[in-house]
Design a protein around this motif. Structure first.
Motif, PDB file in Angstrom:
ATOM      1  N   HIS A  86      47.959  53.198 -13.224  1.00 55.71           N
ATOM      2  CA  HIS A  86      49.556  52.421 -14.643  1.00 55.71           C
ATOM      3  C   HIS A  86      49.221  51.986 -15.784  1.00 55.71           C
ATOM      4  O   HIS A  86      49.615  52.551 -17.257  1.00 55.71           O
ATOM      5  CB  HIS A  86      50.905  51.591 -14.828  1.00 55.71           C
ATOM      6  N   GLU A 101      47.377  55.114 -17.942  1.00 55.02           N
ATOM      7  CA  GLU A 101      48.568  55.683 -18.207  1.00 55.02           C
ATOM      8  C   GLU A 101      48.696  55.245 -19.932  1.00 55.02           C
ATOM      9  O   GLU A 101      49.360  55.892 -20.849  1.00 55.02           O
ATOM     10  CB  GLU A 101      50.115  55.671 -17.249  1.00 55.02           C
ATOM     11  N   LYS A 137      55.262  62.136 -20.959  1.00 61.19           N
ATOM     12  CA  LYS A 137      55.395  61.784 -19.254  1.00 61.19           C
ATOM     13  C   LYS A 137      54.769  62.270 -18.309  1.00 61.19           C
ATOM     14  O   LYS A 137      53.428  62.661 -17.876  1.00 61.19           O
ATOM     15  CB  LYS A 137      56.687  61.436 -19.106  1.00 61.19           C
ATOM     16  N   ILE A 183      50.481  62.464 -19.624  1.00 58.08           N
ATOM     17  CA  ILE A 183      50.222  60.884 -19.115  1.00 58.08           C
ATOM     18  C   ILE A 183      49.834  60.758 -17.725  1.00 58.08           C
ATOM     19  O   ILE A 183      49.139  60.673 -17.118  1.00 58.08           O
ATOM     20  CB  ILE A 183      50.659  60.210 -19.037  1.00 58.08           C
ATOM     21  N   GLU A 184      51.188  61.563 -17.257  1.00 58.49           N
ATOM     22  CA  GLU A 184      50.445  61.984 -15.712  1.00 58.49           C
ATOM     23  C   GLU A 184      49.813  62.431 -15.675  1.00 58.49           C
ATOM     24  O   GLU A 184      48.919  62.525 -14.384  1.00 58.49           O
ATOM     25  CB  GLU A 184      51.903  61.619 -15.178  1.00 58.49           C
ATOM     26  N   ALA A 234      46.209  60.899 -15.761  1.00 60.70           N
ATOM     27  CA  ALA A 234      46.341  59.629 -14.506  1.00 60.70           C
ATOM     28  C   ALA A 234      45.927  60.767 -13.130  1.00 60.70           C
ATOM     29  O   ALA A 234      45.141  59.752 -12.507  1.00 60.70           O
ATOM     30  CB  ALA A 234      47.252  59.551 -14.699  1.00 60.70           C
TER      31      ALA A 234
END
Length: 344
Positions: free
Chosen positions: A279, A282, A298, A301-302, A305
């Protein structure tokens, strides 16, 4: 110096010569006028060029700005947030510190050690890292050969002595100190010890920062143990980690191995940089996407990551490279998506 003051000094010189023709009086007047003129010139120069003074705010520590920068840009390092601003504030506000401030940053790569050093420089100097009073040494670049350790030590001593004599409020950053020749860092011991001055130079207002990967494994093992015991990351204290990195720095191979700086307790703060979790990655990805002018969805970002590597294998709790490779991953993914859109 304004025009009126300059004319006044000029008249003083003329009058001194006309009264009795005395050369000594004339020379004295010229010297006085010259001193006044130089003071005025120096004040004007410091308006446009960096000086070792608070004129034009060239050197004006701003701990509030440092705190804001850390809060906005550094993730997962609550101990750094707690220690660094307080240590710096206590030192910079002390008009007569007993010794130079020495902070040693330890932890895995990508945890934010260089980032924090940059914020410290920006909070102390108007020009930040570009200030002539900020000196950065990278061991693999400046001290690459073990056999030349004695020469490096002498050169480093001359460099520090010369620059602090120009400005007491100097900042020295030693990156990759774990790759520095063993014993070489002992050369700076006199400058960070409890001395009022050495050969007329006062080093007590200077700041020294060491950046090192040593202690990283010890920090990680301790965190894994506390995680398995159910202890929250935010509940970890300096008491839990500081002694581990001090021992690690002293015993592991590297620039601080068996160092006199540690033996004589001259390092004021050992600051642990904990390994980052997904996290935190992220959050770094979100900031980098925004910096590039894109909307940090989202999904994006994921995706960033998910491109990173995590350890240990059984639970993949920590990032192996922290946020260090996030910018490259973001750039690659954004470029790939733009390329796909063009040719879709």
């Amino acid at each position: 110096m304004d025009l009126r003051s300059f004319i006044l000094c000029y008249l003083v010189v003329l009058t001194a010569f006309r009264c009795d023709g005395s050369v000594s009086v004339g020379v004295t007047a010229v010297g006085l006028a010259g001193a006044v003129f130089y003071a005025g010139f120096d004040k004007i120069r410091c308006t446009f060029y960096e000086c070792c003074s608070d004129r034009a705010d060239w050197i004006k520590p701003n701990i509030t700005a440092l705190t804001v920068a850390l809060d906005s840009n550094l993730y997962g390092q609550h101990l750094v947030h707690h220690v660094v601003p307080r240590a710096l504030k206590a030192h910079l506000l002390n008009k007569q510190p007993q010794k130079a401030l020495v902070m040693s940053f330890h932890g895995w790569t990508g945890g934010g050690k260089n980032y924090v050093s940059k914020f410290i420089a920006e909070s102390m100097y108007k020009l930040g890292m570009k200030s002539q009073y900020v000196h950065v040494f990278v061991s693999t670049v400046h001290f690459p050969h073990e056999r030349m350790a004695d020469i490096y030590k002498l050169n480093l001593q001359d460099w520090i002595r010369s620059n602090v004599s120009k400005c007491e409020r100097s900042l020295f950053i030693f990156d990759e100190i774990d790759k520095m020749p063993i014993g070489m860092i002992n050369g700076i011991k006199p400058f960070i010890d409890y001395h009022e001055s050495i050969n007329g130079v006062d080093f007590r207002k200077s700041v020294f920062i060491f950046l090192s990967n040593t202690g990283g494994p010890d920090i990680t093992r301790a965190m894994l143990k506390m995680w398995r015991e159910g202890k929250k990351r935010s509940d970890i204290t300096m008491m839990d980690l500081e002694h581990l990195i001090q021992l690690g720095a002293f015993n592991e191979d590297g620039g601080l191995h068996k160092s006199e700086l540690i033996q004589h307790c001259l390092v004021d703060h050992y600051v642990p940089f904990m390994p980052l979790e997904r996290h935190h990655i992220e959050l770094c990805a979100r900031d980098e996407i925004r910096r590039r002018g894109h909307t940090p969805t989202k999904e994006l970002i994921e995706k960033v990551a998910g491109e990173m590597t995590y350890f240990p294998p059984e639970n993949k709790l920590f990032s192996t490279t922290g946020c260090k490779r996030v910018a490259q991953k973001v750039g690659f993914i954004l470029t790939s998506e733009e390329y796909d859109n063009i040719f879709a």
